[in-house]
Scaffold this active site. Structure first.
Site, PDB file in Angstrom:
ATOM      1  N   GLU A   1       0.824  -1.214   0.000  1.00  0.00           N
ATOM      2  CA  GLU A   1       0.000   0.000   0.000  1.00  0.00           C
ATOM      3  C   GLU A   1       0.858   1.263   0.000  1.00  0.00           C
ATOM      4  OE1 GLU A   1      -3.657  -1.677   2.722  1.00  0.00           O
ATOM      5  OE2 GLU A   1      -1.774  -1.214   3.695  1.00  0.00           O
TER       6      GLU A   1
ATOM      7  N   ASP B   1      -7.635  -4.743   8.882  1.00  0.00           N
ATOM      8  CA  ASP B   1      -7.221  -3.523   8.178  1.00  0.00           C
ATOM      9  C   ASP B   1      -7.114  -3.730   6.670  1.00  0.00           C
ATOM     10  OD1 ASP B   1      -5.014  -5.143   8.149  1.00  0.00           O
ATOM     11  OD2 ASP B   1      -3.623  -3.664   8.973  1.00  0.00           O
TER      12      ASP B   1
HETATM   13  N1  LIG Z   1      -4.282  -0.467  12.400  1.00  0.00           N
HETATM   14  C1  LIG Z   1      -3.036  -0.158  12.158  1.00  0.00           C
HETATM   15  O1  LIG Z   1      -2.684   1.013  12.104  1.00  0.00           O
HETATM   16  C2  LIG Z   1      -2.031  -1.255  11.990  1.00  0.00           C
HETATM   17  C3  LIG Z   1      -0.667  -0.960  11.994  1.00  0.00           C
HETATM   18  C4  LIG Z   1       0.235  -2.009  11.917  1.00  0.00           C
HETATM   19  C5  LIG Z   1      -0.220  -3.318  11.788  1.00  0.00           C
HETATM   20  N2  LIG Z   1      -1.563  -3.564  11.735  1.00  0.00           N
HETATM   21  C6  LIG Z   1      -2.089  -4.925  11.644  1.00  0.00           C
HETATM   22  O2  LIG Z   1      -1.932  -5.502  12.929  1.00  0.00           O
HETATM   23  C7  LIG Z   1      -1.806  -6.902  12.803  1.00  0.00           C
HETATM   24  C8  LIG Z   1      -0.651  -7.405  13.621  1.00  0.00           C
HETATM   25  O3  LIG Z   1       0.565  -6.921  13.071  1.00  0.00           O
HETATM   26  P1  LIG Z   1       1.944  -7.512  13.566  1.00  0.00           P
HETATM   27  O4  LIG Z   1       3.014  -6.756  12.853  1.00  0.00           O
HETATM   28  O5  LIG Z   1       1.977  -7.570  15.049  1.00  0.00           O
HETATM   29  O6  LIG Z   1       1.813  -9.004  12.959  1.00  0.00           O
HETATM   30  P2  LIG Z   1       2.547 -10.336  13.436  1.00  0.00           P
HETATM   31  O7  LIG Z   1       2.368 -11.301  12.311  1.00  0.00           O
HETATM   32  O8  LIG Z   1       3.924 -10.037  13.910  1.00  0.00           O
HETATM   33  O9  LIG Z   1       1.699 -10.818  14.696  1.00  0.00           O
HETATM   34  C9  LIG Z   1       0.375 -11.276  14.593  1.00  0.00           C
HETATM   35  C10 LIG Z   1       0.125 -12.314  15.673  1.00  0.00           C
HETATM   36  O10 LIG Z   1      -1.262 -12.685  15.629  1.00  0.00           O
HETATM   37  C11 LIG Z   1      -1.329 -14.046  16.006  1.00  0.00           C
HETATM   38  N3  LIG Z   1      -2.633 -14.575  15.627  1.00  0.00           N
HETATM   39  C12 LIG Z   1      -3.107 -14.896  14.384  1.00  0.00           C
HETATM   40  N4  LIG Z   1      -4.369 -15.366  14.473  1.00  0.00           N
HETATM   41  C13 LIG Z   1      -4.715 -15.331  15.787  1.00  0.00           C
HETATM   42  C14 LIG Z   1      -5.888 -15.684  16.509  1.00  0.00           C
HETATM   43  N5  LIG Z   1      -6.947 -16.179  15.877  1.00  0.00           N
HETATM   44  N6  LIG Z   1      -5.899 -15.530  17.849  1.00  0.00           N
HETATM   45  C15 LIG Z   1      -4.804 -15.027  18.498  1.00  0.00           C
HETATM   46  N7  LIG Z   1      -3.655 -14.685  17.870  1.00  0.00           N
HETATM   47  C16 LIG Z   1      -3.611 -14.831  16.529  1.00  0.00           C
HETATM   48  C17 LIG Z   1      -0.144 -14.692  15.297  1.00  0.00           C
HETATM   49  O11 LIG Z   1       0.208 -15.934  15.869  1.00  0.00           O
HETATM   50  C18 LIG Z   1       0.937 -13.613  15.488  1.00  0.00           C
HETATM   51  O12 LIG Z   1       1.721 -13.848  16.638  1.00  0.00           O
HETATM   52  C19 LIG Z   1      -1.675  -7.184  11.312  1.00  0.00           C
HETATM   53  O13 LIG Z   1      -2.905  -7.683  10.856  1.00  0.00           O
HETATM   54  C20 LIG Z   1      -1.362  -5.845  10.699  1.00  0.00           C
HETATM   55  O14 LIG Z   1      -1.845  -5.739   9.396  1.00  0.00           O
HETATM   56  C21 LIG Z   1      -2.466  -2.555  11.839  1.00  0.00           C
END
Ligand SMILES: NC(=O)c1ccc[n+]([C@@H]2O[C@H](COP(=O)([O-])OP(=O)(O)OC[C@H]3O[C@@H](n4cnc5c(N)ncnc54)[C@H](O)[C@@H]3O)[C@@H](O)[C@H]2O)c1
Length: 346
Positions: free
Chosen positions: A63, A234
């Site tokens: 993005e 997101d």
């Molecule tokens: N809103 C925002 O501004 C923003 C900013 C950054 C990241 N994000 C989003 O936040 C999320 C997390 O990002 P990250 O960098 O920490 O990712 P990451 O992959 O490092 O961590 C995600 C974690 O979620 C866990 N997980 C997956 N499914 C699950 C479930 N059903 N129950 C419990 N845990 C579960 C995984 O095991 C993993 O440890 C992503 O989806 C990313 O797109 C949003």
């Protein structure tokens, strides 16, 4: 020949960003970025705004997130690839750029993987300051990946949280998060289910990554009065909450035009009422009304937050060693003699 001053763009590498964060302190930097975001949300109407520009593939999304306040222009490049962690790679990586609207010349190029984690946590806690129940002390942190520690520290620093209850489908992620939060002053409780994690929590943060309509929280799990900080939904087709929770909540968003495409509210009618956070921050809209209301921050991440973080970093590195000048723009002494510049370099 040496490039002119304007052609040398300050570049903040990952290494320098980490040095800068340690120099300032993680919590202090989150608080200061949040203050910058709050200031920029107060002048929301002075920004160019557009939903971010995605390139979807079966593997994930890439993005671009541009905005401008008429003086500076900024964009972030960011990806979201939930499958990456299984291949030893980050789900989210990012870099970003600021430019001077007057000349069009870039004024900062920086890593933004670290910075995104700080700005996302700063935004969450800033919103929490307005919406979370007063005297909240416990937060459930569901999804213990890359963003999770930053989220926990932001809510500690800005919303007075003293206990976090962690849960992840992967116990190794929870163990990592718990170990990283040792010595931060937070009481950390590792849980074996999402149900256990939300016990006694006034704030629930969901920050999971999965490319599907997931149901991290079901309706029966959410009691009155909580604040839900939903970070992980997101992208189109990528959400975390059961629709019934949305119907019981007052929903707060960054930029509705983008959130309706990407956020939890993609599951609702396109005219379902939502409140824009900038209006809460400026006092034009009500935040939390009472102790029983469920508030939901349907966070997707908006370009103005990155613009705030970029401007913060630009100021923070002035007069420091936490950047290097990057020979990034061809800038001949005679502006029309680009070819001559090339020939003189032979
Ligand atoms: N809103 C925002 O501004 C923003 C900013 C950054 C990241 N994000 C989003 O936040 C999320 C997390 O990002 P990250 O960098 O920490 O990712 P990451 O992959 O490092 O961590 C995600 C974690 O979620 C866990 N997980 C997956 N499914 C699950 C479930 N059903 N129950 C419990 N845990 C579960 C995984 O095991 C993993 O440890 C992503 O989806 C990313 O797109 C949003």
């Amino acid at each position: 020949m040496q490039p002119s001053d304007k052609a040398l763009v300050p570049f903040v590498s990952v290494n320098n960003m980490m040095r800068l964060i340690h120099h300032i302190g993680v919590e202090r930097m989150i608080i200061e970025i949040a203050a910058q975001i709050e200031d920029d949300f107060k002048r929301w109407e002075s920004f160019d705004k557009t939903p971010r520009i995605p390139a979807h593939s079966p593997h994930g999304v890439i993005e671009l997130m541009p905005t401008s306040d008429g003086e500076a222009y900024g964009f972030k490049y960011v990806n979201g690839h939930p499958k990456n962690t299984s291949e030893g790679l980050q789900t989210v990586t990012a870099f970003g750029l600021l430019a001077d609207v007057y000349t069009g010349y870039p004024t900062l190029l920086t890593e933004m993987t670290m910075l995104t984690a700080l700005r996302t946590a700063a935004t969450s806690a800033l919103v929490g300051k307005y919406l979370a129940p007063k005297n909240a002390s416990t937060m459930a942190m569901i999804g213990n990946g890359a963003q999770s520690e930053f989220q926990c520290l932001a809510f500690k620093a800005m919303c007075g949280i003293d206990t976090v209850r962690l849960y992840d489908i992967d116990p190794a992620a929870t163990a990592k998060c718990a170990a990283n939060l040792q010595g931060t002053g937070l009481k950390v409780v590792s849980c074996r289910s999402a149900e256990e994690a939300i016990e006694g929590a006034q704030i629930i943060t969901t920050c999971t990554a999965d490319k599907k309509y997931a149901t991290i929280l079901t309706d029966n799990m959410v009691g009155p009065g909580v604040h839900i900080n939903a970070i992980g939904g997101d992208c189109p087709g990528k959400t975390e909450l059961h629709r019934d929770i949305l119907l019981r909540s007052d929903i707060f968003v960054e930029y509705p035009e983008q959130t309706r495409i990407e956020g939890e509210i993609q599951a609702l009618d396109p005219d379902h009422p939502v409140t824009e956070m900038w209006q809460v921050i400026t006092g034009q809209a009500e935040g939390r009304r009472d102790d029983r209301q469920i508030t939901l921050f349907d966070s997707v991440g908006f370009a103005i937050e990155d613009f705030s973080a970029l401007r913060y970093v630009k100021r923070a590195i002035e007069g420091t060693e936490f950047f290097e000048p990057l020979d990034m723009l061809a800038d001949p002494d005679d502006p029309r003699d680009l070819f001559g510049m090339l020939m003189r370099a032979r």
